[in-house]
Design a protein around this motif. Structure first.
Motif, PDB file in Angstrom:
ATOM      1  N   LEU A  91       0.851  -1.191   0.000  1.00 46.06           N
ATOM      2  CA  LEU A  91       0.000   0.000   0.000  1.00 46.06           C
ATOM      3  C   LEU A  91       0.889   1.246   0.000  1.00 46.06           C
ATOM      4  O   LEU A  91       1.530   1.553   1.018  1.00 46.06           O
ATOM      5  CB  LEU A  91      -0.919  -0.009   1.229  1.00 46.06           C
ATOM      6  CG  LEU A  91      -2.002   1.066   1.271  1.00 46.06           C
ATOM      7  CD1 LEU A  91      -2.964   0.912   0.097  1.00 46.06           C
ATOM      8  CD2 LEU A  91      -2.765   0.977   2.588  1.00 46.06           C
ATOM      9  N   PRO A  92       1.020   1.945  -1.138  1.00 50.84           N
ATOM     10  CA  PRO A  92       1.852   3.161  -1.148  1.00 50.84           C
ATOM     11  C   PRO A  92       1.183   4.269  -0.332  1.00 50.84           C
ATOM     12  O   PRO A  92      -0.029   4.477  -0.426  1.00 50.84           O
ATOM     13  CB  PRO A  92       1.931   3.525  -2.628  1.00 50.84           C
ATOM     14  CG  PRO A  92       0.672   2.975  -3.206  1.00 50.84           C
ATOM     15  CD  PRO A  92       0.359   1.724  -2.430  1.00 50.84           C
ATOM     16  N   GLN A  93       1.957   4.957   0.442  1.00 44.01           N
ATOM     17  CA  GLN A  93       1.406   6.053   1.239  1.00 44.01           C
ATOM     18  C   GLN A  93       2.538   7.008   1.614  1.00 44.01           C
ATOM     19  O   GLN A  93       3.688   6.626   1.733  1.00 44.01           O
ATOM     20  CB  GLN A  93       0.727   5.529   2.509  1.00 44.01           C
ATOM     21  CG  GLN A  93       1.681   4.852   3.505  1.00 44.01           C
ATOM     22  CD  GLN A  93       0.959   4.439   4.772  1.00 44.01           C
ATOM     23  OE1 GLN A  93      -0.243   4.290   4.778  1.00 44.01           O
ATOM     24  NE2 GLN A  93       1.700   4.273   5.839  1.00 44.01           N
ATOM     25  N   ASN A  94       2.213   8.238   1.749  1.00 40.46           N
ATOM     26  CA  ASN A  94       3.152   9.224   2.280  1.00 40.46           C
ATOM     27  C   ASN A  94       2.448  10.154   3.273  1.00 40.46           C
ATOM     28  O   ASN A  94       2.807  11.301   3.449  1.00 40.46           O
ATOM     29  CB  ASN A  94       3.784  10.055   1.152  1.00 40.46           C
ATOM     30  CG  ASN A  94       2.724  10.638   0.221  1.00 40.46           C
ATOM     31  OD1 ASN A  94       1.551  10.740   0.596  1.00 40.46           O
ATOM     32  ND2 ASN A  94       3.140  11.009  -0.977  1.00 40.46           N
ATOM     33  N   ALA A 120      -4.965   4.650   3.202  1.00 41.15           N
ATOM     34  CA  ALA A 120      -3.801   5.510   3.386  1.00 41.15           C
ATOM     35  C   ALA A 120      -3.943   6.708   2.467  1.00 41.15           C
ATOM     36  O   ALA A 120      -4.723   6.689   1.502  1.00 41.15           O
ATOM     37  CB  ALA A 120      -2.503   4.764   3.085  1.00 41.15           C
ATOM     38  N   LEU A 121      -3.207   7.760   2.789  1.00 44.01           N
ATOM     39  CA  LEU A 121      -3.202   8.953   1.958  1.00 44.01           C
ATOM     40  C   LEU A 121      -1.969   8.940   1.061  1.00 44.01           C
ATOM     41  O   LEU A 121      -0.864   8.666   1.515  1.00 44.01           O
ATOM     42  CB  LEU A 121      -3.181  10.223   2.820  1.00 44.01           C
ATOM     43  CG  LEU A 121      -4.492  10.604   3.521  1.00 44.01           C
ATOM     44  CD1 LEU A 121      -4.287  11.865   4.341  1.00 44.01           C
ATOM     45  CD2 LEU A 121      -5.617  10.796   2.527  1.00 44.01           C
ATOM     46  N   LEU A 122      -2.177   9.239  -0.204  1.00 48.43           N
ATOM     47  CA  LEU A 122      -1.092   9.320  -1.159  1.00 48.43           C
ATOM     48  C   LEU A 122      -1.099  10.728  -1.743  1.00 48.43           C
ATOM     49  O   LEU A 122      -2.085  11.160  -2.349  1.00 48.43           O
ATOM     50  CB  LEU A 122      -1.267   8.285  -2.278  1.00 48.43           C
ATOM     51  CG  LEU A 122      -0.211   8.319  -3.383  1.00 48.43           C
ATOM     52  CD1 LEU A 122       1.170   7.981  -2.818  1.00 48.43           C
ATOM     53  CD2 LEU A 122      -0.583   7.335  -4.507  1.00 48.43           C
ATOM     54  N   ARG A 123       0.003  11.470  -1.520  1.00 47.13           N
ATOM     55  CA  ARG A 123       0.064  12.838  -2.008  1.00 47.13           C
ATOM     56  C   ARG A 123       0.494  12.830  -3.474  1.00 47.13           C
ATOM     57  O   ARG A 123       1.521  12.276  -3.829  1.00 47.13           O
ATOM     58  CB  ARG A 123       1.041  13.655  -1.169  1.00 47.13           C
ATOM     59  CG  ARG A 123       1.007  15.155  -1.480  1.00 47.13           C
ATOM     60  CD  ARG A 123       1.775  15.935  -0.440  1.00 47.13           C
ATOM     61  NE  ARG A 123       1.202  15.776   0.872  1.00 47.13           N
ATOM     62  CZ  ARG A 123       0.156  16.460   1.334  1.00 47.13           C
ATOM     63  NH1 ARG A 123      -0.432  17.337   0.534  1.00 47.13           N
ATOM     64  NH2 ARG A 123      -0.301  16.271   2.541  1.00 47.13           N
ATOM     65  N   VAL A 124      -0.312  13.480  -4.306  1.00 46.23           N
ATOM     66  CA  VAL A 124      -0.030  13.625  -5.729  1.00 46.23           C
ATOM     67  C   VAL A 124       0.072  15.122  -6.008  1.00 46.23           C
ATOM     68  O   VAL A 124      -0.948  15.823  -6.081  1.00 46.23           O
ATOM     69  CB  VAL A 124      -1.121  12.978  -6.601  1.00 46.23           C
ATOM     70  CG1 VAL A 124      -0.807  13.164  -8.072  1.00 46.23           C
ATOM     71  CG2 VAL A 124      -1.282  11.510  -6.243  1.00 46.23           C
ATOM     72  N   GLY A 125       1.313  15.588  -6.151  1.00 42.24           N
ATOM     73  CA  GLY A 125       1.504  17.024  -6.308  1.00 42.24           C
ATOM     74  C   GLY A 125       1.170  17.733  -5.008  1.00 42.24           C
ATOM     75  O   GLY A 125       1.722  17.461  -3.952  1.00 42.24           O
ATOM     76  N   THR A 126       0.237  18.681  -5.106  1.00 43.95           N
ATOM     77  CA  THR A 126      -0.164  19.445  -3.919  1.00 43.95           C
ATOM     78  C   THR A 126      -1.450  18.922  -3.299  1.00 43.95           C
ATOM     79  O   THR A 126      -1.912  19.479  -2.310  1.00 43.95           O
ATOM     80  CB  THR A 126      -0.363  20.915  -4.299  1.00 43.95           C
ATOM     81  OG1 THR A 126      -1.378  21.015  -5.306  1.00 43.95           O
ATOM     82  CG2 THR A 126       0.936  21.528  -4.803  1.00 43.95           C
ATOM     83  N   GLY A 132      -6.094   2.229  -0.944  1.00 42.78           N
ATOM     84  CA  GLY A 132      -6.476   1.229   0.034  1.00 42.78           C
ATOM     85  C   GLY A 132      -6.466  -0.169  -0.542  1.00 42.78           C
ATOM     86  O   GLY A 132      -6.359  -0.372  -1.756  1.00 42.78           O
ATOM     87  N   THR A 133      -6.573  -1.112   0.368  1.00 43.48           N
ATOM     88  CA  THR A 133      -6.668  -2.523  -0.017  1.00 43.48           C
ATOM     89  C   THR A 133      -7.831  -3.145   0.726  1.00 43.48           C
ATOM     90  O   THR A 133      -8.202  -2.692   1.823  1.00 43.48           O
ATOM     91  CB  THR A 133      -5.371  -3.278   0.316  1.00 43.48           C
ATOM     92  OG1 THR A 133      -5.108  -3.170   1.724  1.00 43.48           O
ATOM     93  CG2 THR A 133      -4.192  -2.719  -0.470  1.00 43.48           C
ATOM     94  N   MET A 134      -8.411  -4.206   0.133  1.00 44.13           N
ATOM     95  CA  MET A 134      -9.508  -4.928   0.763  1.00 44.13           C
ATOM     96  C   MET A 134      -9.334  -6.422   0.481  1.00 44.13           C
ATOM     97  O   MET A 134      -9.119  -6.816  -0.668  1.00 44.13           O
ATOM     98  CB  MET A 134     -10.851  -4.439   0.211  1.00 44.13           C
ATOM     99  CG  MET A 134     -12.056  -5.169   0.790  1.00 44.13           C
ATOM    100  SD  MET A 134     -13.631  -4.524   0.157  1.00 44.13           S
ATOM    101  CE  MET A 134     -13.444  -4.866  -1.585  1.00 44.13           C
TER     102      MET A 134
END
Length: 436
Positions: A91-94, A120-126, A132-134
């Motif tokens: 799960l990618p997250q930053n 999770a939150l993934l920042r894309v630009g600003t 998420g996964t299930m």
């Protein structure tokens, strides 16, 4: 034991207080920002995400394994990207896990509670998107991600109040620290207001910033210097008074040997005038060093006795007022003030009335004469020391023009005032107003 602050100027200490307040506010804001990242999406977005996950779980979970990837691709829309994986995907997250968003999704579809839904939150630009996964019933996994950036549900009132609390706390702490820093100035201000040259105040504690310590030290030095000058002047006045009264007494005795009665009366009058000048000058210059303390005195009896004494000497002076009225005054100073007003009245007028009255909150003593009065523009001027008016009142008066100045000072020492007014029927009214 009091803590010792390091030597620091007033500006430096105020800057340090502001830096402390800003640092505290920064820490509080950082903590609030960290908490604020766990924001929640709007209810309609949480509902649509929950419904889409339920559809994905049913369609992908019930399809044969070879077709699950295709079904997942077909469930990808302009809002959500869906992918199927046999193994649990990474799960990618930053950003921190948005627990509030997950709670909103589960609240709409409680059936997802047991599907190990992770967000999770993934920042894309600003901006940020939700990933998420299930887990499906056969232990395969679905990965999903929102296409549109997550919109905050707005700042709730509770969070606004929570954000304002550190501001008020910082303001309160800053105010208390500044108040503590300026406390020595308040003490110095009170000492200056209480200070009178004739009374010695204890030395102030030199505390606070460097500038305030230097100011307090200068005040202590000034107070000691003034006390020393007053002591020296008092001793000089005592010596001068003794040196002047002795020859005056000898001159008064020698006037008895003058055979010419007219010349003897003139010389005696000049000696009496000189003695009055010396007495008024010593009374004025030595008044600040007078150690006399206030005490309860029957001022009605005092005024009546002074009026009777003047009447016994051939002057038309009468007393009007209560038979007894006790008040806290400095007896000698107050007697001298009333005597000066009576002498002033009998010198310029034929009849003098000493009137005493008790009013709500204060006591008033009026001394009225029927003389020429004083020009309105000079009423304030005659209260100044060494001022004589030639036009309104004659120049043959004994003394240096200090009589009314001594009365004004005596009234001020009692916390009162001296007021001069011209009577409508002619003459002058001198009023001493005493508090109490």
């Amino acid at each position: 034991m009091r803590p010792h602050w390091p030597a620091m100027g007033l500006i430096g200490r105020l800057v340090a207080i502001l830096l402390f307040a800003l640092a505290l506010e920064f820490v509080a804001s950082t903590l609030l920002y960290e908490r604020a990242t766990e924001f929640s999406v709007r209810d309609d977005e949480a509902r649509r995400l929950a419904e889409h996950l339920v559809i994905v779980r049913r369609l992908v979970g019930q399809s044969p394994p070879p077709a699950r990837a295709r079904y997942a691709d077909e469930l990808t829309t302009d809002r959500y990207i869906v992918r199927w994986s046999a193994a649990e995907p990474t799960l990618p997250q930053n950003g921190p896990a948005p627990n509030q968003i997950r709670d909103q999704v589960i609240a709409w579809e409680p059936g997802l509670e047991n599907q190990q839904v992770r967000l999770a939150l993934l920042r894309v630009g600003t901006k940020s998107v939700i990933t998420g996964t299930m887990r499906l019933p056969d232990r395969s996994w679905v990965y999903f991600r929102t296409v549109e950036p997550v919109r905050s549900a707005g700042v709730p009132v509770e969070r606004m109040i929570a954000a304002l609390i550190p501001v008020f706390v910082v303001m309160l702490l800053g105010g208390l620290l500044i108040r503590r820093t300026l406390k020595p100035i308040r003490g110095l201000t009170g000492a200056v207001e209480r200070y009178t040259p004739g009374e010695a105040l204890p030395e102030l504690d030199e505390a606070g910033p460097v500038e305030i310590r230097r100011l307090i030290a200068a005040f202590n030095t000034m107070q000691a210097r003034i006390r020393r000058l007053i002591d020296e002047r008092t001793r000089a006045l005592a010596a001068v008074g003794h040196d002047l009264r002795t020859p005056l007494a000898r001159l008064q005795l020698r006037t008895e040997a003058i055979p010419d009665e007219g010349l003897r009366r003139e010389v005696a009058a000049d000696i009496e005038g000189m003695e009055a000048m010396v007495n008024s000058l010593l009374a004025f210059l030595g008044g600040e060093a007078d150690p006399e303390k206030p005490r309860r005195v029957d001022i009605a009896v005092l005024c009546a006795s002074l009026a009777d004494d003047a009447s016994d000497h051939g002057h038309a002076v009468r007393y009007e007022g209560p038979s007894h009225l006790e008040h806290s005054v400095r007896p000698s100073s107050f007697r001298r003030a009333v005597t000066n007003l009576v002498d002033n009245g009998v010198h310029y007028g034929r009849e003098v009335v000493v009137r005493l009255e008790k009013r709500p909150g204060h006591v008033c003593l009026h001394v009225e004469d029927d003389g020429p009065g004083i020009p309105e523009e000079s009423l304030a001027l005659v209260l100044e020391p060494f001022v004589r008016l030639d036009n309104a009142r004659g120049r043959d008066t004994a003394g240096f023009g200090l009589g009314l100045s001594i009365v004004a000072r005596a009234a001020a020492a009692e916390g009162g005032t001296l007021d001069l007014t011209n009577r409508a029927e002619g003459g002058l009214r001198a009023t001493i107003a005493l508090p109490g």
